[in-house]
Design a protein around this motif. Structure first.
Motif: not given
Length: 264
Positions: A37, A53, A77, A79-80, A83-85, A87
């Motif tokens: 995302h 997505d 930013e 996410q995978k 969950c934040f990955l 930035r």
């Protein structure tokens, strides 16, 4: 060919799962196989430009593009799997940035007055962001600009020599912007639909000076102590509005929107 297509995969690493990025012809992000995302935020306006997505199903990963081609202070930013990955943001300070003036207009030479005013804006851009500017210009203008702007690195090339020009650029180009040297191409190609990814303002309602400043992202940016080159470039930029066709297009648009009234 776009510079981003010429160099292939982005080269600046985030340090997370091999994800890398650059700002050549807009934002480009390479991600490995997986579900992501990604959110693109314009920091200066505090607005989310888009968030999507992305499903990278290929084992070799994929490159994700954002269609806005002019300079924007991006915050990206990622996410995978929810969950934040990581930035990162667009920070040009100390980076190699390319401004290309390659054009097919006037047998590849463009219009001298147009290029003069655009180069002056690029110098303001360089001072604002404290970056290293590489400008690709027609050989006819090379020595003139080198003397006037010693802090800009100029590369001479005709439109048909784009490959040679790209090969002479440094390997670690952080951002590449294709500067439109002829404002009226926007009219010819886009007609009444001037997409915001092409330029942040519509010269038909905002005026030609703001169009020239808007392309490299310099709206509202002025030097504290402008020298004579910038004062002269302002006059050069204003000459756009002396072009009868551009004036009529702008006037008709303003009338259509009820901003002005025209006799006859």
């Amino acid at each position: 060919m776009k510079y981003s297509e010429f160099i292939g995969k982005p080269r600046f690493e985030t340090g997370v799962q091999g994800i890398c990025y650059d700002f050549n012809d807009g934002v480009r992000i390479w991600v490995p196989k997986g579900d992501f995302h990604i959110k693109f935020t314009d920091i200066e306006t505090s607005t989310v430009y888009t968030e999507e997505d992305i499903k990278a199903s290929d084992n070799s990963g994929c490159v994700i593009y954002c269609d806005r081609s002019y300079y924007t202070h991006w915050l990206v930013e990622i996410q995978k799997d929810g969950c934040f990955l990581c930035r990162f943001e667009c920070n040009l300070k100390g980076k190699n940035v390319v401004m290309s003036f390659l054009t097919q207009q006037n047998n590849g030479e463009g219009e001298l007055g147009n290029v003069i005013c655009e180069i002056a804006v690029i110098e303001r851009f360089r001072r604002k962001h404290q970056c290293n500017i590489f400008a690709i210009v027609h050989p006819k203008y090379l020595e003139i600009f080198r003397r006037a702007y010693p802090d800009i690195i100029f590369i001479s090339a005709k439109f048909t020599e784009w490959k040679n020009a790209y090969q002479r650029l440094p390997q670690n180009v952080y951002a590449f912007y294709n500067i439109e040297t002829n404002i009226f191409v926007a009219i010819t190609i886009q007609g009444d639909c001037l997409p915001r990814y092409f330029v942040p303002v519509d010269f038909r309602t905002e005026g030609c000076l703001r169009y020239v400043e808007g392309k490299p992202g310099l709206l509202g940016c002025y030097l504290d102590k402008p020298d004579n080159r910038f004062l002269q470039s302002y006059n050069d930029e204003k000459k756009f509005e002396n072009h009868m066709y551009a004036f009529m297009v702008e006037a008709v648009t303003l009338k259509k929107n009820g901003i002005i009234q025209m006799a006859g």
